[in-house]
Enzyme design. Structure first.
Site, PDB file in Angstrom:
ATOM      1  N   ALA B  48       0.643  -1.292   0.118  1.00 48.71           N
ATOM      2  CA  ALA B  48      -0.028  -0.077   0.149  1.00 48.71           C
ATOM      3  C   ALA B  48       0.794   1.376   0.053  1.00 48.71           C
ATOM      4  CB  ALA B  48      -1.049  -0.124   1.074  1.00 48.71           C
ATOM      5  N   HIS B  51       4.991   4.763  -3.981  1.00 50.06           N
ATOM      6  CA  HIS B  51       6.535   4.834  -4.171  1.00 50.06           C
ATOM      7  C   HIS B  51       6.713   6.243  -4.541  1.00 50.06           C
ATOM      8  CE1 HIS B  51       7.318   0.828  -2.947  1.00 50.06           C
ATOM      9  NE2 HIS B  51       6.184   0.437  -3.660  1.00 50.06           N
TER      10      HIS B  51
HETATM   11  C1  LIG Z   1       3.414  -8.529  -1.936  1.00 53.49           C
HETATM   12  C2  LIG Z   1       3.230  -7.201  -2.736  1.00 53.49           C
HETATM   13  C3  LIG Z   1       3.518  -5.993  -2.273  1.00 53.49           C
HETATM   14  C4  LIG Z   1       3.342  -4.767  -3.313  1.00 53.49           C
HETATM   15  N1  LIG Z   1       3.554  -3.565  -2.638  1.00 53.49           N
HETATM   16  C5  LIG Z   1       3.127  -2.546  -3.571  1.00 53.49           C
HETATM   17  C6  LIG Z   1       3.348  -1.222  -3.092  1.00 53.49           C
HETATM   18  O1  LIG Z   1       3.597  -0.945  -2.004  1.00 53.49           O
HETATM   19  N2  LIG Z   1       3.215  -0.205  -3.892  1.00 53.49           N
HETATM   20  C7  LIG Z   1       2.596  -0.350  -5.189  1.00 53.49           C
HETATM   21  O2  LIG Z   1       2.721   0.518  -5.933  1.00 53.49           O
HETATM   22  N3  LIG Z   1       2.673  -1.769  -5.489  1.00 53.49           N
HETATM   23  C8  LIG Z   1       2.796  -2.869  -4.833  1.00 53.49           C
HETATM   24  N4  LIG Z   1       2.377  -4.071  -5.229  1.00 53.49           N
HETATM   25  C9  LIG Z   1       1.926  -4.147  -6.583  1.00 53.49           C
HETATM   26  C10 LIG Z   1       0.489  -3.770  -6.675  1.00 53.49           C
HETATM   27  O3  LIG Z   1      -0.395  -4.311  -5.688  1.00 53.49           O
HETATM   28  C11 LIG Z   1       0.052  -4.399  -7.996  1.00 53.49           C
HETATM   29  O4  LIG Z   1       0.820  -3.863  -8.993  1.00 53.49           O
HETATM   30  C12 LIG Z   1      -1.570  -3.930  -8.295  1.00 53.49           C
HETATM   31  O5  LIG Z   1      -2.208  -4.495  -7.153  1.00 53.49           O
HETATM   32  C13 LIG Z   1      -1.915  -4.740  -9.329  1.00 53.49           C
HETATM   33  O6  LIG Z   1      -3.288  -4.201  -9.695  1.00 53.49           O
HETATM   34  P1  LIG Z   1      -4.172  -5.061 -10.758  1.00 53.49           P
HETATM   35  O7  LIG Z   1      -5.491  -4.569 -11.162  1.00 53.49           O
HETATM   36  O8  LIG Z   1      -3.221  -5.249 -12.035  1.00 53.49           O
HETATM   37  O9  LIG Z   1      -4.306  -6.647 -10.504  1.00 53.49           O
HETATM   38  P2  LIG Z   1      -5.154  -7.376  -9.271  1.00 53.49           P
HETATM   39  O10 LIG Z   1      -5.523  -6.493  -8.272  1.00 53.49           O
HETATM   40  O11 LIG Z   1      -4.651  -8.705  -9.119  1.00 53.49           O
HETATM   41  O12 LIG Z   1      -6.731  -7.511 -10.376  1.00 53.49           O
HETATM   42  C14 LIG Z   1      -6.545  -8.351 -11.405  1.00 53.49           C
HETATM   43  C15 LIG Z   1      -8.101  -8.954 -11.370  1.00 53.49           C
HETATM   44  O13 LIG Z   1      -8.359  -9.691 -12.520  1.00 53.49           O
HETATM   45  C16 LIG Z   1      -9.192 -10.558 -12.144  1.00 53.49           C
HETATM   46  N5  LIG Z   1      -9.144 -11.807 -13.052  1.00 53.49           N
HETATM   47  C17 LIG Z   1      -8.027 -12.458 -13.277  1.00 53.49           C
HETATM   48  N6  LIG Z   1      -8.543 -13.559 -14.208  1.00 53.49           N
HETATM   49  C18 LIG Z   1      -9.700 -13.070 -14.576  1.00 53.49           C
HETATM   50  C19 LIG Z   1     -10.676 -13.769 -15.664  1.00 53.49           C
HETATM   51  N7  LIG Z   1     -10.328 -14.685 -16.270  1.00 53.49           N
HETATM   52  N8  LIG Z   1     -11.935 -13.324 -15.585  1.00 53.49           N
HETATM   53  C20 LIG Z   1     -12.269 -12.331 -14.809  1.00 53.49           C
HETATM   54  N9  LIG Z   1     -11.571 -11.676 -13.837  1.00 53.49           N
HETATM   55  C21 LIG Z   1     -10.280 -12.013 -13.821  1.00 53.49           C
HETATM   56  C22 LIG Z   1      -8.885 -10.931 -10.692  1.00 53.49           C
HETATM   57  O14 LIG Z   1      -9.894 -11.525  -9.963  1.00 53.49           O
HETATM   58  C23 LIG Z   1      -8.526  -9.543 -10.056  1.00 53.49           C
HETATM   59  O15 LIG Z   1      -9.148  -9.086  -9.294  1.00 53.49           O
HETATM   60  C24 LIG Z   1       2.671  -4.915  -4.424  1.00 53.49           C
HETATM   61  C25 LIG Z   1       2.327  -6.414  -4.749  1.00 53.49           C
HETATM   62  C26 LIG Z   1       2.726  -7.367  -3.952  1.00 53.49           C
HETATM   63  C27 LIG Z   1       1.921  -8.755  -4.241  1.00 53.49           C
END
Ligand SMILES: Cc1cc2nc3c(=O)[nH]c(=O)nc-3n(C[C@H](O)[C@H](O)[C@H](O)COP(=O)(O)OP(=O)(O)OC[C@H]3O[C@@H](n4cnc5c(N)ncnc54)[C@H](O)[C@@H]3O)c2cc1C
Ligand SMILES: Cc1cc2nc3c(=O)[nH]c(=O)nc-3n(C[C@H](O)[C@H](O)[C@H](O)COP(=O)(O)OP(=O)(O)OC[C@H]3O[C@@H](n4cnc5c(N)ncnc54)[C@H](O)[C@@H]3O)c2cc1C
Lengths: 429, 497
Positions: B48, B51
């Protein structure tokens, strides 16, 4: 914000709060008010529908709701006022520390600011949750503390699950093992990390053994599986340092994990009010009348330390109620000195942590203690003042689950005035 | 068959911010997620941190979008009513060697254009955060770094999108991307129907945006393309009671290693302290289990930074998965992969959005809109677009006078349901009727903080079940923790005549 005043304000309407309020009225406090967060009076007891309450206080074996209903009636007849569905949010102190203002909220009355002459803390305790144990594994639905499950079953009428594993052998866990079995669910096992059961023997016999529930001592849960709902837990035996022993793992299919792994006195309000907390008990440091480190603030029941019998809760609350009324009516002895009480050999803690002198006959005073380790043979409980033995009590056995009470005798007053402190030791006889 | 202009797969913070950015235009947009709530993926389990932007290699998309995203946080969070605190972050060096790596980070930050960085000595570090290790010999302070409510941001962005006309379908899994020759025609979905049946359906769309986090590669493959392979890297955490917040006021990083930014100690926006994450490569994209070894590693690492942490203050553990690109990947540069693949028409890929994906999310959304425009999508602004969304009052944040006024308006705000976090019945009711209603216990938790305190739902769960069932018009037996089969209770106790 509505402003109110009263002589004695009690926070919490469990057996401790109700008895303290009742006694405060009986001892002359005019205006006694109890505030309760829940919709009903009684604290944890309305959900304890099993019997075993009040054997000493009423000489009858009552259920929790029956026991607390008696106290609610007695308090009402004594003229105690109660506000339910009202939660205390904060205890504020005046800049000189002499007066307190209690802030509470309720749907019916809005925000309240209450200025009591004396305050009794009777907030009880909460259960230790999964997170506090850091149990590894997934985090599916179906992990509950035993008390939450008890409320779901006994008050709301819903089953937390069908196949349960219970971690911890506290009293609530054992009582729920029986309750769930009677409701047609299965209890696959009860696991306890200690080499002995942490709840009362009575509950072990009546709730676990009588129902053939497998009990695994020196065993803990090392993994939780299931993405949506719990599907199984892995248990393993532990060594003396509580580390899982490789090769002893067993997977138990189940849909629910219940935790009965300890209670924590609820003292966030007390802390914020500047009340000194004993790190061992998690409750306020008190004297034999429940007086805390803050003048005019008293405490009784599970908020001070965790009790196993409601009769002892009631007794502690009667003492606190009496002294709160004394404070409210300004009849407390002004001149008094205090002796610290030390937990010696095999004693986990002693409450009160300090004894106010002189001991007054009508006040009554009891040291309540728990041992660290069970001893299943005759022991001597020794109370001494600077090495001078006051009392030597023989017991057939001692167990951490059973609180030990030692009545303090007013005839010791003279011997105590020159003493520097009291100590309790428990040794094999 | 209904046809969309854009289907966004995945309602994490990236997909939700994209949906909000598209909501500004006259488009028919659908946001899909297989989970029961938005933000159920990596977005709900990360550190969270917004950065500052000194980590990423200069010239990468990561570096650019981190910086640009960070700069947008004040505006975005104030528009959406999301909690954000630009509290500043520190990278703490605990040895002379580490001290050197601070200079490298500082230089990289300068190259990336990060404003507000200073190098401070150990004494100054300890003056600012007295609980930090006595071994600290220096630190890199980044004034623009901050902490945010990551699921709050995701929910708010998705709600804003919905209020501006974007359609949202939850518990809807995309099983494949449908192609007609070179052109992407839409997606095939699988949806859980009432009664337990699965319905399979095709949805047509001119554009499909993959924002599916860990599953981005699988979806890309379903469209007949390769070149991306995501491998999950697990990070485990401890959450400590609020009482620990006196010890840590900002964000403390150790010096980074080749693999990760290391195990840090941070205050959360909600006033807790969080420790983690470690970094473990795994194979199963659903494996969110915490392990004994992992948690021990986290505690060891955190104690190196703040030796006075108290284990007894632990209230929760969790794990999140980073969507890391497999080193063997064709185009692996360690960067975000945000592109319109040349082999097909109508597809946009957001892949390998690992950290700083959260910090970059607002900028990722803007970049995606630019790419779509560049690829020929006509974007006409809607005059009635509203970048805000209604924010529900949070009782515990109000003054006594405001609390009094709130209760006078709606007495349900006087009933406290969650006592550790002081959440009222009024707040639960509001969450159940929000633009994206809370339909699961976890969804309620992320919107209200119910059950997130030291008793972890022990007191509130039975009450919350009762209120949710009433407000949503369902039986308590149908309520779940997080959708699917995660039911909270299994049956009624034996009926009493
Ligand atoms: C341990 C850790 C620490 C982190 N710390 C930081 C931080 O401090 N600062 C920072 O900026 N970033 C941080 N990050 C990175 C950040 O959390 C992610 O980059 C960001 O949350 C990614 O968001 P997203 O929407 O791409 O992915 P997600 O939140 O994973 O969303 C993807 C969504 O797609 C859905 N989905 C997948 N496949 C399908 C399908 N076939 N059909 C329908 N829905 C589907 C899933 O259900 C999910 O809700 C960290 C990550 C991790 C793991
Ligand atoms: C499940 C269970 C089974 C037991 N079984 C037995 C038995 O068989 N026999 C026996 O003798 N003893 C038994 N006991 C032990 C004993 O009865 C309890 O320890 C006793 O109820 C403690 O009383 P109390 O008043 O201190 O606390 P509680 O009963 O917990 O009451 C505290 C009250 O304070 C209220 N409160 C807390 N904070 C606030 C606030 N901020 N504002 C307003 N109100 C607040 C709470 O809502 C609660 O109602 C059992 C205990 C439990 C938990």
């Amino acid at each position: 914000m509505r402003n109110l005043r009263c002589d004695v304000l009690v926070i919490g309407s469990g057996p401790a709060g109700l008895a303290a309020a009742y006694q405060a009225r009986e001892c002359g406090a005019r205006d006694v008010l109890v505030i309760e967060r829940n919709a009903e009076l009684g604290g944890i007891l309305p959900q304890c529908i099993h019997n075993g309450f009040g054997v000493r206080v009423f000489q009858s074996d009552l259920t929790g709701p029956e026991y607390v209903a008696r106290w609610a009636r007695m308090a009402a007849e004594a003229g105690v006022r109660t506000l339910t569905r009202t939660m205390v949010l904060a205890i504020e102190s005046s800049p000189d520390g002499a007066r307190r203002r209690v802030i509470a909220t309720s749907g019916a009355d809005g925000m309240l600011a209450i200025e009591p002459t004396a305050l009794v803390l009777a907030m009880g305790c909460r259960e230790r949750p999964r997170g506090a144990l850091a149990i590894p594994g997934l985090r599916p639905a179906g992990v509950y503390t035993a008390g939450t499950a008890q409320r779901l079953v006994n008050i709301e009428g819903y089953m937390p699950g069908e196949r349960h594993v219970i971690l911890g052998s506290g009293d609530i866990g054992m009582i729920m093992a029986r309750r769930l079995t009677l409701e047609g669910a299965r209890v696959e096992a009860m696991c306890e990390i200690l080499p002995y059961v942490s709840g009362l023997r009575r509950n072990l016999v009546q709730c676990v053994m009588d129902y053939d529930i497998p009990l695994h001592l020196s065993t803990t849960v090392i993994d939780v599986a299931g993405r949506e709902r719990v599907e199984s837990v892995t248990i393993a035996q532990v060594d003396a340092a509580w580390r899982p022993i490789a090769g002893t793992e067993r997977v138990l299919p189940c849909d629910t994990l219940l935790l009965s792994v300890g209670l924590i006195p609820e003292n966030e309000l007390s802390r914020a009010a500047g009340v000194m907390i004993d790190p061992v008990t998690g409750g306020p440091v008190v004297d034999q009348a429940g007086a805390t480190s803050v003048p005019g603030v008293y405490a009784a029941g599970n908020v001070v330390h965790v009790y196993d019998l409601v009769d002892d809760v009631t007794a502690s609350a009667l003492r606190a109620g009496r002294s709160a009324a004394g404070c409210a009516c300004c009849t407390l002895l002004a001149e008094s000195c205090e002796l610290p009480v030390t937990a010696g050999e095999n004693v986990h803690h002693v409450v009160p942590q300090r004894v106010r002198l002189p001991l007054v006959p009508e006040e009554g005073a009891t040291l309540e203690l728990r041992v660290r380790q069970p001893v299943e043979k005759a022991v001597r409980v020794r109370l001494s003042a600077d090495g001078d033995v006051l009392l030597n009590k023989r017991l057939r056995y001692v167990r951490p689950s059973e609180m030990i009470g030692l009545a303090l005798q007013p005839e010791w007053n003279e011997r105590l005035t020159s003493a520097g402190g009291l100590q309790v030791d428990v040794e094999e006889a | 068959m209904t046809s969309y202009d854009v289907i966004v797969i995945g309602a994490g913070v990236v997909g939700s911010m994209i949906a909000r950015a598209l909501a500004r235009y006259r488009l028919r947009t659908l946001l899909l997620d297989k989970a029961a709530d938005v933000g159920e993926g990596t977005t709900k389990a990360n550190t969270a941190i917004v950065h500052a932007g000194y980590d990423a290699k200069p010239g990468t998309l990561k570096a650019r979008l981190n910086l640009a995203g960070n700069a947008q946080y004040d505006r975005v969070c104030s528009e959406l009513g999301v909690e954000f605190d630009r509290c500043g972050t520190y990278v703490v060096a605990a040895s002379a060697e580490e001290r050197i790596s601070l200079d490298e980070l500082y230089a990289r930050g300068r190259q990336n254009g990060v404003p507000g960085m200073t190098l401070i000595d150990g004494a100054e570090m300890r003056r600012r955060e007295p609980s930090v290790t006595p071994q600290a010999v220096g630190a890199l302070y980044a004034a623009t770094g901050g902490i945010v409510d990551p699921f709050g941001l995701c929910i708010a962005a998705a709600e804003c999108a919905v209020l501006n006309g974007v359609e949202l379908a939850l518990e809807t899994e995309v099983t494949g991307i449908v192609r007609e020759g070179r052109r992407v025609a839409g997606v095939e979905i699988r949806k859980q129907m009432p009664g337990g049946n699965l319905a399979v359906q095709k949805l047509a769309s001119r554009w499909v945006v993959i924002a599916a986090g860990l599953w981005a590669d699988d979806l890309l493959h379903s469209a007949g393309l390769d070149g991306l392979s995501i491998t999950p890297r697990k990070g485990e955490y401890y959450v400590l009671d609020r009482v620990a917040a006196g010890q840590v006021h900002t964000v403390l990083f150790p010096c980074p290693t080749a693999f990760s930014k290391g195990i840090l100690v941070t205050r959360t926006i909600h006033g807790n302290v969080m420790l983690g994450p470690n970094s473990v490569s795994i194979s199963d994209k659903d494996d969110l289990a915490c392990t004994r070894e992992g948690l021990d590693e986290v505690m060891q690492g955190a104690l190196k930074l703040v030796p006075g942490l108290d284990r007894r203050q632990i209230i929760r553990t969790f794990a999140g998965l980073r969507a890391t690109q497999r080193p063997t990947g064709r185009s692996n540069t360690g960067d975000f992969v945000i592109e319109v693949p040349r082999e097909v028409d109508g597809l946009l890929l957001c892949g390998a959005i690992e950290s700083p994906g959260l910090a970059a999310a607002p900028a990722i959304a803007a970049y995606v809109v630019d790419l779509l425009r560049g690829a020929g999508l006509t974007l006409v602004e809607r005059p009635d677009y509203d970048p805000t969304r209604p924010v529900q009052p949070r009782f515990s944040h109000l003054s006594r006078e405001e609390q009094q006024a709130l209760i006078a308006r709606d007495p349900r705000h006087g009933n406290i349901v969650c006592r550790c976090e002081t959440v009222t019945e009024g707040e639960i009711v509001a969450a159940c009727h929000a633009p994206i209603p809370a339909r699961t216990y976890d969804a309620l938790k992320r919107r209200t903080r119910l059950g997130t305190g030291r008793c972890q739902g022990g007191f509130d769960t039975p009450l919350a079940i009762e209120i949710m069932a009433r407000e949503l018009g369902v039986s308590p037996l149908d309520l779940t923790l997080k959708g699917g089969g995660s039911r909270l209770v299994t049956r009624q106790t034996k009926a009493v005549a």
